[in-house]
Scaffold this motif. Structure first.
Motif, PDB file in Angstrom:
ATOM      1  N   ALA A   1       0.826  -1.222   0.000  1.00  0.00           N
ATOM      2  CA  ALA A   1       0.000   0.000   0.000  1.00  0.00           C
ATOM      3  C   ALA A   1       0.858   1.269   0.000  1.00  0.00           C
ATOM      4  N   GLY A   2       0.666   2.133   0.984  1.00  0.00           N
ATOM      5  CA  GLY A   2       1.366   3.417   1.009  1.00  0.00           C
ATOM      6  C   GLY A   2       2.875   3.296   1.132  1.00  0.00           C
ATOM      7  N   ASN A   3       3.366   2.193   1.685  1.00  0.00           N
ATOM      8  CA  ASN A   3       4.821   2.017   1.787  1.00  0.00           C
ATOM      9  C   ASN A   3       5.473   1.953   0.418  1.00  0.00           C
ATOM     10  N   ALA A   4       4.723   1.507  -0.595  1.00  0.00           N
ATOM     11  CA  ALA A   4       5.262   1.425  -1.947  1.00  0.00           C
ATOM     12  C   ALA A   4       5.579   2.794  -2.530  1.00  0.00           C
ATOM     13  N   ALA A   5       5.048   3.856  -1.900  1.00  0.00           N
ATOM     14  CA  ALA A   5       5.352   5.211  -2.368  1.00  0.00           C
ATOM     15  C   ALA A   5       6.775   5.625  -2.017  1.00  0.00           C
ATOM     16  N   MET A   6       7.439   4.869  -1.119  1.00  0.00           N
ATOM     17  CA  MET A   6       8.848   5.124  -0.798  1.00  0.00           C
ATOM     18  C   MET A   6       9.678   4.183  -1.660  1.00  0.00           C
ATOM     19  N   CYS A   7      10.324   4.744  -2.696  1.00  0.00           N
ATOM     20  CA  CYS A   7      10.906   3.868  -3.726  1.00  0.00           C
ATOM     21  C   CYS A   7      12.062   3.019  -3.209  1.00  0.00           C
ATOM     22  N   HIS A   8      12.690   3.408  -2.086  1.00  0.00           N
ATOM     23  CA  HIS A   8      13.762   2.593  -1.505  1.00  0.00           C
ATOM     24  C   HIS A   8      13.347   2.048  -0.138  1.00  0.00           C
ATOM     25  N   TYR A   9      12.096   1.746   0.015  1.00  0.00           N
ATOM     26  CA  TYR A   9      11.554   1.247   1.281  1.00  0.00           C
ATOM     27  C   TYR A   9      12.207  -0.076   1.681  1.00  0.00           C
ATOM     28  N   ASN A  10      12.418  -0.258   2.985  1.00  0.00           N
ATOM     29  CA  ASN A  10      12.942  -1.519   3.507  1.00  0.00           C
ATOM     30  C   ASN A  10      12.170  -1.856   4.776  1.00  0.00           C
ATOM     31  N   HIS A  11      11.404  -2.931   4.715  1.00  0.00           N
ATOM     32  CA  HIS A  11      10.573  -3.297   5.868  1.00  0.00           C
ATOM     33  C   HIS A  11      11.421  -3.636   7.091  1.00  0.00           C
ATOM     34  N   LEU A  12      12.690  -4.014   6.876  1.00  0.00           N
ATOM     35  CA  LEU A  12      13.561  -4.364   7.996  1.00  0.00           C
ATOM     36  C   LEU A  12      13.898  -3.156   8.859  1.00  0.00           C
ATOM     37  N   ASN A  13      13.733  -1.963   8.307  1.00  0.00           N
ATOM     38  CA  ASN A  13      14.052  -0.741   9.058  1.00  0.00           C
ATOM     39  C   ASN A  13      12.839  -0.136   9.750  1.00  0.00           C
ATOM     40  N   GLN A  14      11.721  -0.851   9.714  1.00  0.00           N
ATOM     41  CA  GLN A  14      10.502  -0.359  10.358  1.00  0.00           C
ATOM     42  C   GLN A  14      10.310  -1.036  11.714  1.00  0.00           C
ATOM     43  N   PRO A  15       9.573  -0.396  12.624  1.00  0.00           N
ATOM     44  CA  PRO A  15       9.280  -1.049  13.912  1.00  0.00           C
ATOM     45  C   PRO A  15       8.640  -2.420  13.717  1.00  0.00           C
ATOM     46  N   GLN A  16       7.735  -2.500  12.731  1.00  0.00           N
ATOM     47  CA  GLN A  16       7.171  -3.796  12.347  1.00  0.00           C
ATOM     48  C   GLN A  16       6.668  -3.692  10.914  1.00  0.00           C
ATOM     49  N   PRO A  17       6.769  -4.790  10.159  1.00  0.00           N
ATOM     50  CA  PRO A  17       6.335  -4.736   8.754  1.00  0.00           C
ATOM     51  C   PRO A  17       4.834  -4.548   8.641  1.00  0.00           C
ATOM     52  N   SER A  18       4.417  -3.902   7.565  1.00  0.00           N
ATOM     53  CA  SER A  18       2.987  -3.684   7.319  1.00  0.00           C
ATOM     54  C   SER A  18       2.389  -4.892   6.606  1.00  0.00           C
ATOM     55  N   LYS A  19       1.064  -4.993   6.688  1.00  0.00           N
ATOM     56  CA  LYS A  19       0.354  -6.069   6.009  1.00  0.00           C
ATOM     57  C   LYS A  19      -0.244  -5.570   4.699  1.00  0.00           C
ATOM     58  N   LEU A  20      -0.514  -6.512   3.811  1.00  0.00           N
ATOM     59  CA  LEU A  20      -1.224  -6.182   2.584  1.00  0.00           C
ATOM     60  C   LEU A  20      -2.566  -5.547   2.915  1.00  0.00           C
TER      61      LEU A  20
END
Length: 595
Positions: free
Chosen positions: A369-388
């Protein structure tokens, strides 16, 4: 973590006082200046807690600042304590300018010359213009203070046979030696790890994502090479493998080896080689000839064997992608909205079904979803990964390392029923992708001359994307390989047959959705009626593009024909490796689109 970081900063300040220095500048680099840094060289992370791929920090006697670019302005605030560090923009307020603005005239700023390019140091001296004193320290204080520093990973060298690389090291060394003679150079210093791996037909596991060995080399105009590496890492048969003229030196001998080039003309790539090496050569009385790393173009233009390998590994990679995409659709249909980490891990498991896949080619971008708007997004750097999330998209940008090639693919996937705005944006991105993939261009054309092809349909609607359109890709080497690229910024390197580049236009709407469609393309010669030498692209990537996100009314007949032909090719080459539900899914995903 904040307490530990505060303590480390205070230790640096104590070191500054002991050594009568006023500031320490720490970049996110190591002595090889590569894209990927092994854990034991993550000095910026140790000092600040920041895990991004680009940044720097300055510690003064009573202040501290951390510098990141636009990709990391959110992340840095989550990882680096505001009580200790100011947040600064790496591009708009670079560290050297910050030092000028915040330190008294004559202040002594310590740097580790191994961690900066020679070009950076030259520019920094010009910028400072005598107002500050840059002091090159012989020992980095972080290396002394980092008591639980991980040991370096020093893997054994893997010998790459001719069935993979197509050209012996002896031939490559003679080719580079001829280029040195053309520049009237006696030798060239090589510190880019992928260049050394390519030149000697070896690979390793010292660095995550990049199959190289931590080492350095000097190639001479007689085609001999001084190779600086721990000798016990070289397997039996190495000497026969590389041929005559490769002299093994221990890493500790590098300074002496550079000093031995006294009086020689040494080709030196100051943008990609560290300032310490330049200083060693200059102090020894060598004459530096400023020129690009001589291996860059030969490495970038893949030979027939390498290109055959790139095509073969993309088929196997496409099988893994098809299994993954079919699995995602099945999970969503069953009401299982998985998180970004589960999705990324499952994709890696599908790639590992091919025993030749040794690593990812970069950390997977798994963005819902909205995380895809960050072109270099890395779920490992988030407090917790988002769900679909239903009725939007999932973007996955990933790749694998195989002995016969390197892959990099982005697919944007419909989750549920995305709205018309998403479909319009996706289709405009697809039109740009097809325009670039279909391009025909004369010899001498550069990537910057082609970049607008991928953006034209977005521009027509007032949209754009803030990244390059294409980067070079290595052969079982770096997924981001120069010197060629496709971007707005001018690049003088002409595209040549055998080069591989990504084709990845995108569109990003903050906090809403992100779209990118990426295939790898090989530059090929194209037969025409005229007598002009014409080139084009041949798509290497073999995985479906999500038809559910296409607004068919926006596609021309020619674009639709391209898409249907691409999907026909995908089905032909990867369907033999699929069965059951996966084959049924692929059949539907690649079926021709009809108006």
């Amino acid at each position: 973590m904040q307490a530990a970081i505060s303590q480390r900063v205070e230790q640096i300040r104590h070191w500054l006082a002991e050594n009568q220095l006023d500031a320490l500048l720490i970049p996110h680099e190591d002595e090889f200046l590569g894209e990927y840094i092994p854990d034991h060289n993550e000095r910026l992370h140790w000092l600040t807690g920041f895990t991004g791929s680009a940044g720097a920090a300055i510690i003064t006697r009573d202040d501290a600042a951390v510098f990141v670019d636009g990709r990391y302005v959110v992340q840095v605030r989550k990882q680096v304590p505001a009580e200790v560090f100011q947040y600064c923009h790496l591009i708009e307020q670079p560290p050297v300018q910050w030092a000028l603005d915040n330190l008294a005239a004559g202040s002594k700023v310590a740097i580790d010359a191994r961690l900066h390019s020679a070009a950076w140091l030259k520019n920094a001296i010009t910028t400072i213009d005598g107002e500050l004193d840059l002091v090159c320290v012989t020992e980095n204080p972080i290396d002394v203070l980092w008591l639980d520093r991980p040991a370096p990973v020093l893997s054994d060298a893997q010998l790459m046979g001719l069935e993979y690389v197509g050209q012996s090291s002896t031939e490559k060394r003679e080719q580079i030696a001829a280029l040195l003679k053309k520049h009237k150079a006696d030798a060239a210093f090589l510190s880019q790890l992928d260049s050394i791996a390519w030149l000697l037909n070896i690979r390793g596991d010292d660095v995550h994502c990049l199959p190289v060995l931590l080492s350095a080399a000097v190639i001479h105009s007689d085609a001999s090479v001084d190779f600086y590496i721990d000798s016990h890492r070289l397997p039996e048969g190495f000497a026969t493998h590389v041929g005559n003229g490769v002299n093994i030196r221990e890493p500790e001998q590098l300074a002496a080896g550079l000093a031995a080039l006294s009086g020689k003309r040494v080709q030196f790539d100051s943008a990609n080689s560290n300032a310490w090496a330049a200083q060693q050569l200059q102090d020894a009385g060598a004459q530096l000839i400023e020129a690009a790393n001589p291996t860059l173009l030969p490495k970038a233009t893949k030979n027939a064997t390498e290109m055959a390998g790139m095509k073969a590994c993309h088929i196997r990679d496409g099988v893994a992608m098809a299994k993954f995409l079919a699995w995602v659709d099945a999970q969503v249909a069953a009401g299982h909205l998985l998180d970004e980490a589960q999705l990324s891990d499952q994709l890696w498991q599908f790639r590992q079904l091919d025993p030749s896949c040794s690593d990812v080619s970069f950390d997977t971008i798994s963005a819902a979803a909205g995380n895809a708007a960050m072109c270099h997004y890395n779920h490992l750097n988030q407090p917790q990964p988002s769900k679909l999330q239903m009725d939007t998209v999932y973007l996955v940008d990933s790749g694998g390392q195989y002995p016969d090639g390197t892959t990099d693919i982005t697919r944007t996937i419909a989750i549920g029923q995305p709205g018309e705005e998403v479909k319009q944006a996706f289709t405009l991105v697809l039109k740009g992708h097809i325009a670039l993939a279909s391009a025909r261009f004369p010899k001498g054309t550069t990537g910057s001359q082609l970049d607008a092809l991928a953006r034209q349909h977005l521009w027509a609607h007032g949209f754009d994307y803030d990244h390059g359109t294409g980067h070079g890709v290595g052969h079982f080497l770096s997924v981001h390989e120069g010197p060629q690229r496709i971007a707005k910024a001018y690049n003088p390197v002409a595209l040549l047959p055998g080069m591989v580049l990504s084709n990845e236009p995108g569109y990003y709407r903050a906090d809403a959705f992100g779209i990118r469609i990426e295939n790898l393309e090989a530059v090929v010669e194209v037969a025409t009626q005229g007598d002009m030498s014409v080139m084009g692209f041949e798509s290497l990537t073999r995985a479906p593009i999500d038809k559910r996100l296409i607004d068919l009314s926006l596609l021309t007949d020619i674009e639709l024909a391209w898409l249907n032909h691409y999907h026909h090719t995908v089905f032909e080459v990867i369907s033999p490796a699929l069965d059951g539900d996966d084959l049924a899914w692929l059949t539907q995903a690649t079926a021709p689109l009809q108006r």
